[in-house]
Design a protein around this motif. Structure first.
Motif, PDB file in Angstrom:
ATOM      1  N   PHE A   1       3.581  18.962  12.624  1.00 33.62           N
ATOM      2  CA  PHE A   1       4.375  18.357  11.552  1.00 33.62           C
ATOM      3  C   PHE A   1       5.033  17.071  12.044  1.00 33.62           C
ATOM      4  O   PHE A   1       5.705  17.055  13.058  1.00 33.62           O
ATOM      5  N   GLN A   2       4.812  16.005  11.303  1.00 34.26           N
ATOM      6  CA  GLN A   2       5.501  14.738  11.561  1.00 34.26           C
ATOM      7  C   GLN A   2       6.044  14.222  10.246  1.00 34.26           C
ATOM      8  O   GLN A   2       5.499  14.505   9.191  1.00 34.26           O
TER       9      GLN A   2
ATOM     10  N   LEU B   1       6.828  21.761  15.163  1.00 36.48           N
ATOM     11  CA  LEU B   1       6.318  22.698  14.160  1.00 36.48           C
ATOM     12  C   LEU B   1       4.816  22.527  14.000  1.00 36.48           C
ATOM     13  O   LEU B   1       4.323  21.399  13.928  1.00 36.48           O
TER      14      LEU B   1
ATOM     15  N   HIS C   1       9.389  11.049  13.884  1.00 36.32           N
ATOM     16  CA  HIS C   1       9.239  12.479  14.142  1.00 36.32           C
ATOM     17  C   HIS C   1      10.607  13.137  14.112  1.00 36.32           C
ATOM     18  O   HIS C   1      11.616  12.492  14.343  1.00 36.32           O
ATOM     19  N   PRO C   2      10.620  14.427  13.810  1.00 36.58           N
ATOM     20  CA  PRO C   2      11.904  15.133  13.767  1.00 36.58           C
ATOM     21  C   PRO C   2      12.639  15.038  15.108  1.00 36.58           C
ATOM     22  O   PRO C   2      12.028  14.831  16.150  1.00 36.58           O
TER      23      PRO C   2
ATOM     24  N   LEU D   1      12.419  25.076   7.038  1.00 36.54           N
ATOM     25  CA  LEU D   1      10.987  24.979   7.344  1.00 36.54           C
ATOM     26  C   LEU D   1      10.206  26.263   7.032  1.00 36.54           C
ATOM     27  O   LEU D   1       8.980  26.215   6.947  1.00 36.54           O
ATOM     28  N   SER D   2      10.905  27.374   6.949  1.00 33.37           N
ATOM     29  CA  SER D   2      10.259  28.653   6.658  1.00 33.37           C
ATOM     30  C   SER D   2       9.044  28.937   7.558  1.00 33.37           C
ATOM     31  O   SER D   2       7.952  29.216   7.065  1.00 33.37           O
TER      32      SER D   2
ATOM     33  N   SER E   1       2.005  29.591  10.915  1.00 32.30           N
ATOM     34  CA  SER E   1       2.947  28.507  11.222  1.00 32.30           C
ATOM     35  C   SER E   1       3.925  29.000  12.271  1.00 32.30           C
ATOM     36  O   SER E   1       4.330  30.158  12.266  1.00 32.30           O
TER      37      SER E   1
ATOM     38  N   GLN F   1       1.803  23.948  11.410  1.00 30.50           N
ATOM     39  CA  GLN F   1       1.575  24.663  10.167  1.00 30.50           C
ATOM     40  C   GLN F   1       0.098  24.539   9.811  1.00 30.50           C
ATOM     41  O   GLN F   1      -0.417  23.413   9.760  1.00 30.50           O
TER      42      GLN F   1
ATOM     43  N   MET G   1      15.058  17.628  15.969  1.00 30.34           N
ATOM     44  CA  MET G   1      15.752  18.834  15.512  1.00 30.34           C
ATOM     45  C   MET G   1      16.894  19.260  16.418  1.00 30.34           C
ATOM     46  O   MET G   1      17.785  19.973  15.976  1.00 30.34           O
TER      47      MET G   1
ATOM     48  N   TYR H   1      16.819  25.941  10.701  1.00 24.70           N
ATOM     49  CA  TYR H   1      15.381  25.637  10.773  1.00 24.70           C
ATOM     50  C   TYR H   1      14.594  26.585   9.858  1.00 24.70           C
ATOM     51  O   TYR H   1      13.641  26.181   9.193  1.00 24.70           O
TER      52      TYR H   1
END
Lengths: 284, 284
Positions: free
Chosen positions: A144-145, A137, A149-150, A221-222, A123, A139, A152, A217
């Motif tokens: 990622f959505q 992002l 959508h983000p 989100l790790s 990721s 992963q 950020m 973040y």
């Protein structure tokens, strides 16, 4: 057969054709005007090639909800001619191939994940710090959505104690983009970032905001890796400053590993946008 | 056949058996001591039932990396007896059924998503505000995990201008948990939250921190719904305050829809922990 890729930005649209391995064979930059005029030029570029599919990394906000009737349209943008424009539909009609669409930052992230600085991890988060600030992002191979959508780049970050600048985001004033984008640096210090040399205070403040955002973040989100791109990040002295501040903020609460591996530069030489657009249309 | 569920917390471990529909048939709360003593009691509880599988929503940090040799072990926790303890392995050995493990907040989120306040949406974030602050995300039926798991309660949020409290997080001082958890409220105001009545300043400050965190979560994760649970959120006057502040912070940059639907209370009456643990072991 080739794959087409479009990196659709507010000032320019970069069109490219490439192969499944991610190699770009041809590329053209088109200035973004109204949708009709711009997309005629896009169609003309691609008419020379036999395409199998097309991927689009688009400026936002864009409707990415596949269950929606207006999937693939541009949403509430200050670029009024593009507001509610059916970008996906128009490209499908013009080029007669399957079209895959995502945000510009998700596309860039996917390119780094497959071919660049994220190719050894599961990721990664790609953050672009330029005219605006955004992040994508990936992963386990998927972008990622969320519901939409983000966004950020618009999180609020605590003020640097020595910074009296009010911020320039028209929506939030002192959000990350308002405080740390290229135009924010220019407005605060009176000159563009690359003309500010190594003035310690400039980059200390910039690193403060980016490090706070990166810490958030990371806690939310790790990701396994964070890749920092965009015009502002050409100032390479920012990297060690940011790493040091993120370490301090995390304070060993989460095991971070080697910070030089965790926070890193992109590897695709400003081609992550088009390479990512192409990658959107290539199943792996 | 029944499904077992364990909500493993730092002060108590709740064991339950339920069916595939999510209904809880029996439940027992066990105080958390050392792993051996505690898990003998857990084993004794489940020995009365024929289980098909077991789900565990665990306190953290816990290793959720399935490719790791130490998958399912407790990581670096202040509860020293549990440090590096192989919780997953021990439960598999004791109960001889497949065991599924995730964080306590991811489990609670999954329960609300399947059976509670999130059952009409595709993604939701469950935030617990109590002794600690944590959050779990479910998207399209799956709990969200990263390299390790998120620690969303520890993001840094801007100080309320009238708040001189330094925060109580041993790692970050003034992170969200340090400023807005139950113990932070008690330390700041000298009494527990439920004894502070409707003192405006108390809940104004509390809502400030939670709203800033929720705005960041929303911009980063874009969930369709946010569910606020935990002891502190029993103070129902917080909900309208938080909604109003989140609206103000977002300032129409992202389309939020009806804020009463977006930010809402849980529906599972403090059973989301065990119901979520059971849900982890039920494919749908």
């Amino acid at each position: 057969m080739l794959i087409g890729g479009i990196e659709a930005g507010g000032t320019k649209i970069v069109c490219a054709v490439g192969d499944r391995s991610g190699e770009v064979k041809a590329k053209k930059s088109i200035s973004t005007r109204g949708p009709d005029e711009t997309l005629q030029e896009v169609k003309a570029f691609f008419s020379d090639y036999k395409l199998e599919a097309l991927g689009v990394g688009s400026f936002g906000p864009v409707n990415l909800d596949k269950s929606s009737d207006t999937y693939g349209t541009i949403l509430n943008t200050p670029k009024t001619a593009w507001k509610h424009f059916d970008l996906l539909g128009r490209l499908q009609e013009d080029l007669q191939v399957p079209v895959y669409i995502d945000t510009d930052v998700n596309a860039a992230c996917l390119a780094e994940y497959r071919h660049g600085a994220g190719r050894d991890v599961n990721s990664c988060l790609y953050i672009t710090v330029g005219t605006g600030i955004g992040a994508g992002l990936v992963q386990n191979g998927c972008t990622f959505q969320g519901k939409s959508h983000p966004e950020m780049g618009h999180i609020i970050v605590p003020k640097h104690p020595d910074d009296s600048f009010a911020g320039i985001c028209p929506y939030h004033g002192n959000c990350l983009e308002g405080m740390a984008s290229g135009p924010a640096i220019e407005k605060r210090h009176g000159r563009k970032g690359h003309l500010l040399g190594d003035e310690k205070r400039v980059w200390e403040i910039e690193a403060h905001y980016l490090a706070h955002a990166i810490a958030s973040y990371t806690l939310i989100l790790s990701p396994e890796r964070i890749i920092l791109g965009g015009g502002v990040m050409k100032q390479k002295m920012l990297f060690p400053l940011i790493r040091q501040k993120v370490s301090g903020l995390m304070n060993d609460y989460v095991v971070m590993g080697d910070m030089n591996e965790f926070i890193t530069a992109p590897q695709l030489d400003d081609e992550q946008g088009v390479k990512g657009a192409i990658a959107l249309a290539v199943e792996v």
